[in-house]
Design an enzyme around this catalytic site. Structure first.
Site, PDB file in Angstrom:
ATOM      1  N   SER A 259     -29.113  86.358  80.094  1.00 13.44           N
ATOM      2  CA  SER A 259     -27.954  85.506  79.787  1.00 13.44           C
ATOM      3  C   SER A 259     -28.248  84.732  78.498  1.00 13.44           C
ATOM      4  O   SER A 259     -29.426  84.554  78.155  1.00 13.44           O
ATOM      5  CB  SER A 259     -27.756  84.502  80.935  1.00 13.44           C
ATOM      6  OG  SER A 259     -26.787  83.519  80.606  1.00 13.44           O
TER       7      SER A 259
ATOM      8  N   TYR B   2     -30.618  77.804  87.005  1.00 12.77           N
ATOM      9  CA  TYR B   2     -30.174  79.158  86.636  1.00 12.77           C
ATOM     10  C   TYR B   2     -30.782  79.538  85.294  1.00 12.77           C
ATOM     11  O   TYR B   2     -31.322  80.632  85.117  1.00 12.77           O
ATOM     12  CB  TYR B   2     -28.647  79.170  86.574  1.00 12.77           C
ATOM     13  CG  TYR B   2     -28.022  80.451  86.061  1.00 12.77           C
ATOM     14  CD1 TYR B   2     -27.777  81.519  86.922  1.00 12.77           C
ATOM     15  CD2 TYR B   2     -27.650  80.589  84.716  1.00 12.77           C
ATOM     16  CE1 TYR B   2     -27.186  82.694  86.451  1.00 12.77           C
ATOM     17  CE2 TYR B   2     -27.066  81.753  84.244  1.00 12.77           C
ATOM     18  CZ  TYR B   2     -26.826  82.793  85.114  1.00 12.77           C
ATOM     19  OH  TYR B   2     -26.250  83.961  84.650  1.00 12.77           O
TER      20      TYR B   2
HETATM   21  N1  NAD Z   1     -20.327  86.456  84.139  1.00  7.21           N
HETATM   22  C1  NAD Z   1     -21.026  85.830  83.198  1.00  7.21           C
HETATM   23  O1  NAD Z   1     -20.500  85.011  82.435  1.00  7.21           O
HETATM   24  C2  NAD Z   1     -22.478  86.112  83.020  1.00  7.21           C
HETATM   25  C3  NAD Z   1     -23.094  85.619  81.857  1.00  7.21           C
HETATM   26  C4  NAD Z   1     -24.440  85.886  81.657  1.00  7.21           C
HETATM   27  C5  NAD Z   1     -25.144  86.598  82.589  1.00  7.21           C
HETATM   28  N2  NAD Z   1     -24.524  87.044  83.714  1.00  7.21           N
HETATM   29  C6  NAD Z   1     -25.329  87.802  84.662  1.00  7.21           C
HETATM   30  O2  NAD Z   1     -24.729  89.054  84.853  1.00  7.21           O
HETATM   31  C7  NAD Z   1     -25.100  89.558  86.145  1.00  7.21           C
HETATM   32  C8  NAD Z   1     -23.863  90.044  86.850  1.00  7.21           C
HETATM   33  O3  NAD Z   1     -23.028  88.921  87.059  1.00  7.21           O
HETATM   34  P1  NAD Z   1     -21.435  88.988  87.212  1.00  7.21           P
HETATM   35  O4  NAD Z   1     -20.897  88.010  86.263  1.00  7.21           O
HETATM   36  O5  NAD Z   1     -20.962  90.395  87.199  1.00  7.21           O
HETATM   37  O6  NAD Z   1     -21.339  88.295  88.642  1.00  7.21           O
HETATM   38  P2  NAD Z   1     -20.733  88.772  90.031  1.00  7.21           P
HETATM   39  O7  NAD Z   1     -20.905  87.628  90.944  1.00  7.21           O
HETATM   40  O8  NAD Z   1     -19.396  89.313  89.782  1.00  7.21           O
HETATM   41  O9  NAD Z   1     -21.694  89.979  90.426  1.00  7.21           O
HETATM   42  C9  NAD Z   1     -22.993  89.774  90.925  1.00  7.21           C
HETATM   43  C10 NAD Z   1     -23.250  90.794  92.016  1.00  7.21           C
HETATM   44  O10 NAD Z   1     -24.571  90.553  92.538  1.00  7.21           O
HETATM   45  C11 NAD Z   1     -24.488  90.696  93.943  1.00  7.21           C
HETATM   46  N3  NAD Z   1     -25.588  89.982  94.574  1.00  7.21           N
HETATM   47  C12 NAD Z   1     -25.706  88.657  94.792  1.00  7.21           C
HETATM   48  N4  NAD Z   1     -26.841  88.394  95.447  1.00  7.21           N
HETATM   49  C13 NAD Z   1     -27.467  89.570  95.649  1.00  7.21           C
HETATM   50  C14 NAD Z   1     -28.683  89.956  96.274  1.00  7.21           C
HETATM   51  N5  NAD Z   1     -29.495  89.059  96.845  1.00  7.21           N
HETATM   52  N6  NAD Z   1     -29.033  91.268  96.263  1.00  7.21           N
HETATM   53  C15 NAD Z   1     -28.211  92.181  95.694  1.00  7.21           C
HETATM   54  N7  NAD Z   1     -27.038  91.892  95.118  1.00  7.21           N
HETATM   55  C16 NAD Z   1     -26.670  90.592  95.091  1.00  7.21           C
HETATM   56  C17 NAD Z   1     -23.130  90.137  94.316  1.00  7.21           C
HETATM   57  O11 NAD Z   1     -22.707  90.560  95.609  1.00  7.21           O
HETATM   58  C18 NAD Z   1     -22.267  90.671  93.193  1.00  7.21           C
HETATM   59  O12 NAD Z   1     -21.715  91.932  93.492  1.00  7.21           O
HETATM   60  C19 NAD Z   1     -25.837  88.412  86.839  1.00  7.21           C
HETATM   61  O13 NAD Z   1     -27.229  88.622  86.735  1.00  7.21           O
HETATM   62  C20 NAD Z   1     -25.423  87.200  86.042  1.00  7.21           C
HETATM   63  O14 NAD Z   1     -26.366  86.162  86.118  1.00  7.21           O
HETATM   64  C21 NAD Z   1     -23.212  86.830  83.950  1.00  7.21           C
END
Ligand code: NAD
Length: 257
Positions: free
Chosen positions: A148, A161
């Site tokens: 991130s 985080y």
């Molecule tokens: N959306 C953003 O703005 C953003 C920005 C930077 C980084 N990220 C990172 O991108 C990645 C994906 O995030 P997203 O935005 O698609 O979020 P999201 O919440 O839509 O997806 C995350 C997924 O991880 C799954 N998950 C949660 N806990 C889990 C576990 N213990 N084991 C297996 N799966 C698990 C959830 O069920 C979900 O399907 C994450 O690592 C997040 O930190 C997101």
């Protein structure tokens, strides 16, 4: 500029954690359309059914394995099942992650921090180790970690985080250097605010001013779209990125510029 050919991933197997929705699901779909076999894992067995339906519509071979990435035995079973099904794993996308509602650090519940450590850091650690063992045996592969911009700079009110994502950046770089001679490349993507369920949950905790500050954080004055992150991951996962290793690719509309 070279454009990926539509057969770029035929016969390749990609394992994605946290693939039920958001960035993971969008990336799975993009790779499936390019011919990849997909191993999807998540803890949300209901949401994943929709994603699996979309994957199968593309004609791709797709396997779902319920896996909590913070549980080392479940991670081990996931990688074993993936190899049993497809013979090898070419790319592992460590995408599963959780956040918590923005809160001043001194008031943040320790349990929220520890859950972030368990899933965002220990989960990536377990999956990196499992991937390395398989990739060393098959003499190559690629690991892509989803970090991130909060892993590259300050992230006030979500310091726990941010700490996990900084750790993922460190892990990515160190492992990349350690295994470069073993034909294993390790990179990360560092998105800013992307329009996924995670960011929608964050926005729901904020007043209008807070929401505007999130959306306006990028010079492009909008959230990124999951497809924009998926496009970068697809390129990273392809042979076109063959000299990129130990890199943390920022995808933020210019926020860190
Ligand atoms: N959306 C953003 O703005 C953003 C920005 C930077 C980084 N990220 C990172 O991108 C990645 C994906 O995030 P997203 O935005 O698609 O979020 P999201 O919440 O839509 O997806 C995350 C997924 O991880 C799954 N998950 C949660 N806990 C889990 C576990 N213990 N084991 C297996 N799966 C698990 C959830 O069920 C979900 O399907 C994450 O690592 C997040 O930190 C997101």
């Amino acid at each position: 500029m070279q454009v990926l050919n539509t057969q770029a991933f035929v016969g390749k197997t990609i394992l994605i954690t946290g693939g039920a929705g958001g960035i993971g699901a969008q990336t799975a779909l993009s790779l499936a359309k390019l011919g990849a076999n997909i191993v999807l894992s998540d803890i949300d067995d209901d949401a994943v059914q929709v994603t699996m339906g979309h994957l199968i519509e593309t004609g791709a071979k797709a396997l779902y394995v319920h896996t909590d990435v913070s549980d080392v035995e479940q991670v081990s079973a996931l990688f074993t099942q993936a190899v049993e099904a497809f013979g090898r794993i070419d790319v592992v996308l460590n995408n599963a992650g959780v956040e918590y509602a923005p809160t001043p650090t001194h008031l943040t519940d320790d349990d929220l921090f520890l859950t972030n450590i368990d899933i965002n850091l220990k989960g990536v650690w377990y999956c990196v180790k499992a991937a390395l063992n398989i990739m060393l045996a098959q003499k190559g592969g690629q690991i892509i970690n989803v970090a991130s911009v909060a892993g590259l700079r300050s992230a006030p009110l979500i310091s726990g985080y941010s700490a996990t994502k900084h750790a993922v950046v460190g892990l990515t770089k160190s492992v990349a250097v350690e295994y470069a001679r073993a034909n294993i490349r390790v990179n990360a993507v560092c998105p800013s605010f992307i329009d996924t369920p995670m960011v929608q949950r964050t926005l729901a905790h904020m007043d209008e001013r807070g929401q505007k500050s999130i959306i306006g954080a990028s010079p492009m004055k909008r959230l990124g779209q999951p497809q924009e992150i998926a496009n970068a991951i697809v390129w990273l996962a392809s042979d076109e990125s063959s000299f990129m290793n130990g890199h943390c690719l920022t995808l933020d509309g210019g926020m860190l510029a």
